[in-house]
Structures are given as structure tokens and as C-alpha cells.
Design an enzyme around this catalytic site. Sequence first.
Site, PDB file in Angstrom:
ATOM      1  N   TYR A   1     -10.492  66.160 -24.977  1.00 20.99           N
ATOM      2  CA  TYR A   1     -11.177  65.959 -23.707  1.00 20.99           C
ATOM      3  C   TYR A   1     -10.525  64.784 -23.010  1.00 20.99           C
ATOM      4  O   TYR A   1     -10.386  63.713 -23.597  1.00 20.99           O
ATOM      5  CB  TYR A   1     -12.670  65.689 -23.957  1.00 20.99           C
TER       6      TYR A   1
ATOM      7  N   ASP B   1      -3.765  59.825 -24.786  1.00 18.84           N
ATOM      8  CA  ASP B   1      -5.074  59.463 -24.253  1.00 18.84           C
ATOM      9  C   ASP B   1      -5.779  58.641 -25.337  1.00 18.84           C
ATOM     10  O   ASP B   1      -6.344  59.188 -26.284  1.00 18.84           O
ATOM     11  CB  ASP B   1      -5.853  60.738 -23.913  1.00 18.84           C
TER      12      ASP B   1
ATOM     13  N   LYS C   1     -13.201  52.546 -22.322  1.00 18.04           N
ATOM     14  CA  LYS C   1     -14.198  52.125 -23.321  1.00 18.04           C
ATOM     15  C   LYS C   1     -14.044  50.671 -23.781  1.00 18.04           C
ATOM     16  O   LYS C   1     -14.500  49.771 -23.094  1.00 18.04           O
ATOM     17  CB  LYS C   1     -14.179  53.090 -24.502  1.00 18.04           C
TER      18      LYS C   1
HETATM   19  N1  HOZ Z   1     -17.872  62.253 -22.521  1.00 21.11           N
HETATM   20  C1  HOZ Z   1     -18.450  61.177 -23.238  1.00 21.11           C
HETATM   21  C2  HOZ Z   1     -18.499  61.479 -24.688  1.00 21.11           C
HETATM   22  N2  HOZ Z   1     -17.284  61.867 -25.281  1.00 21.11           N
HETATM   23  C3  HOZ Z   1     -19.779  60.698 -22.666  1.00 21.11           C
HETATM   24  C4  HOZ Z   1     -20.933  61.588 -22.813  1.00 21.11           C
HETATM   25  C5  HOZ Z   1     -22.196  61.016 -22.149  1.00 21.11           C
HETATM   26  O1  HOZ Z   1     -22.221  59.839 -21.820  1.00 21.11           O
HETATM   27  O2  HOZ Z   1     -23.144  61.762 -21.977  1.00 21.11           O
END
Ligand code: HOZ
Length: 427
Positions: free
Chosen positions: A144, A239, A267
Site C-alpha cells: 500500500y 516506500d 510516520k
Molecule cells: N492506512 C493506514 C494503515 N496502514 C491508516 C489506517 C487508518 O488510520 O485508519
Amino acid sequence: MGRVKSAALYRRASKVMVGGVSSPVRAFKSVGGTPLFFTKGKGAHVWDEDGNRYTDYVCSWGALIHGHAQPSVVRGVERRTRKGSSFGAPSREEVTLAELICRSVSSIEKIRFVNSGTEATMSALRLARGFTKRAKVVKFEGCYHGHADPFLTKAGSGMATLDLPASAGVTSGEIADSVTLPFNDAGAVESEFKKEGDEIAAAIVEPVAGNMGVVPPAKGFLDALRRACSDSGSLLIFDEVITGFRVGMGGAQALYGIKPDITTLGKIIGGGFPVGAYGGRKDIMSLVSPEGPVYQAGTLSGNPVAMAAGIATLRLLNVKTYGRLERTSRDLEEGLVSVAGRIGPPLVVNRVGSMVGVFFSSRPVTNFKDAKEADTKAYGRFFWGMLKGGIYLPPSAFETLFVSSAHTSADIAMTVNLAAVSMRRQS
Ligand code: HOZ
């Protein structure tokens, strides 16, 4: 433990906020029930609106490597905020954080700060396309890279949680140049680059996949990718939004000894504040505006408060911190494996440093297909069993458990004990 106040807030939220949340995974859709609303965090613990305390293994999806409200981070943020929180102009903090990052991550010679991981990856791809004057991007199933259009096919995280193979609103044109290959398949990489290597601007990969649960790179996979990119004149984008400063000071690239051309971060470098960054070789980065023709900008980019939180966070990281994270995370891994071995549910725990992936599966999980074939319903039951006992896990089987330096051996022992109770109830 009651959760009535959270439930009431969720009802209110659902009337005025899409799905009652600001990001899909936290809506609990795949584990059922309704989300918790949090009021407080300290160290490894969080408290919800009803006053329940939980040991937290989400840690703001990995951003909080030192846990919640770490005193130095809070001090840095307070000090910065008192003197103004945003200028839309350069500030000293950006320079300090950029220097800290460039010193730690050897492939990053120059960096640009943005506001999120999504911004970082979409800008990195634009840069790679500008540099190579090519269009195609190779990506991997279950990884992702945020929610920019070219990345939203067969993606992990919320897309996997909600079982969406693609997103509405993304036109076929926008993904026409995206080639998605199976993660950990060096053969697929080699044949794709053989076929159309001279059209590929970049390959982008999470060097340790952390959005389909945790899937480490198979031996030779990242090397094959590096080689294919170099041979074809394509750029390799790591990434490291999750792995950056998580698996070690130098990120996954130092851990596995592979040098990408561009790295994306997020992060941890924002210490719990909204941040992202992309950086890499000087000759590539010099194409970004205002030095070059690849345009990218942002009012809150390099926001001094986020920078201050990032600086304080990185300054607390050292060999001792990573040693401690390794020990507690290994105890968690071994504890869960041994409990499952005694009690029965088939369980696979994939771990790289303080990233821990829990799959209810009887076979190794090495790619997205394996991750999807694991028993996500069993994960949902496990999630609720743990929550009721005071442990907050990611509310989706396709995410990572993060251990922070604030988690103690006692926290881990308690988590393992509770896992035994939860698994016994499930069996
Ligand atoms: N996409 C993030 C987790 N891999 C954040 C998900 C969230 O904050 O709901």
C-alpha cells in the site's frame, strides 16, 4: 468494560462524517462492532471515552515508536508551538530534521518534506517519471502506497480490509501505466522488466510489506528488483513510510543492504504529527521544483511543529532502543507462537524488528494471496477477545502490530497471557 460513550460518539460522527471516521480501517468494518474513541495516551497505553485502558499495538499505525506523549517529544512540540506553529516559510527545524535523516539514511542525499505518506509516494512517482521520461510503474500486490490513483489496484491496508480490488473514481487511464506483480516473486520481476523495461519509470515497493499484515522480503527478491531497475535505467523507490526508522536507523535499506534511488518516509519522522518526505540521489532530487521542472508544493509542508516532534523522536533512537525493541518484540512473537502451539489455532507470526504480523493460517504467509487466504474471521474474534481484556490490536488482519520502546516485558507477558485466554475461548 462498557463502551457506551464511544458508541454514542460513533452515532454522532456517522451523521456528519463519512463512515463516522476520517480513515476507513479504523471504522472496524472487518472485525465488526463500532470503533473506540480515544481520549488519552501515555507510553504503551491508551484510554477510551469510557475510561477503559488498553495496551496499544497500533501506536498511530507505527508513528509512535516511543509510545504516547513521550516527554521529550511533548516538550519539543510545546516549545515550538508557543513561538508560532506555521509560517508557510522556511524554519530552522526543517534543516535539522533533514540533516538528521540524511545522516541516518545513506541513500538520501537531498529531501523534500510533505504532509503524508500518500503525498510522498505520489510525488516520488512523478519525480521518477520526470527523471526517466517514462510512464510505467511496477508495484506489488498487497503493498500500500497511499491513496493516489496509480497505486489503487490490488493494494493492501484499507483496500484489502474492505476487499476492494480497485477504487471507484480511478479511471482506466490513470492506472493504465501501473503494472502490479506478486510480492516476493523475483521471476515475475525479471520477466516484466525483460518485456517492457525500457518503458518502466520506477518500481515501488514496501521493502517489508506492512499493509497486508507483515510480509518480509524473500531472500533475493529485493536484489532482483534492484538489478532489474539498474539494468533497465528505471528507478527503484523504497516506500519506507512504515519501515523508515522502525526496523533500524537506516531503515529496511540498511537492514537488507539495498540502495534505492528514491525513498519515501512518513510516520516516525513526524513523531505523531502529520508528515511525509521523499528523498534520494542529488541528481534525481534536483529535478524537483524550484531546482527543476517536476512540480510539487504545500502550505504545511515542513511544518515546524511536526518537524520538532520528528527531531525529538529521532534523537531518542539509538542502538539501545533498537535492542530493546527487538527483545520485547521477539518475546511477543515467541509468546504468541507458543500459546497457539499449545492451544491449537494454526497461527503464523511474521516479524521484522518491532513490526509483528499475526495470521491465522496453517502455512507460511509470503505474499498477498497467502495473506488473503488466512482466516480473517478468526483474526476478528481474536481482536475482540484481546480488546475485552484490555489490548488494542489493529482492527484489521491486513495491518501491522507495532511494539514501541514504551512497551515493557510486563506488557508483553500480559498480552501473551491474554492471547492464551482469547485463543482458548476461540477453540
Ligand atoms: N492506512 C493506514 C494503515 N496502514 C491508516 C489506517 C487508518 O488510520 O485508519
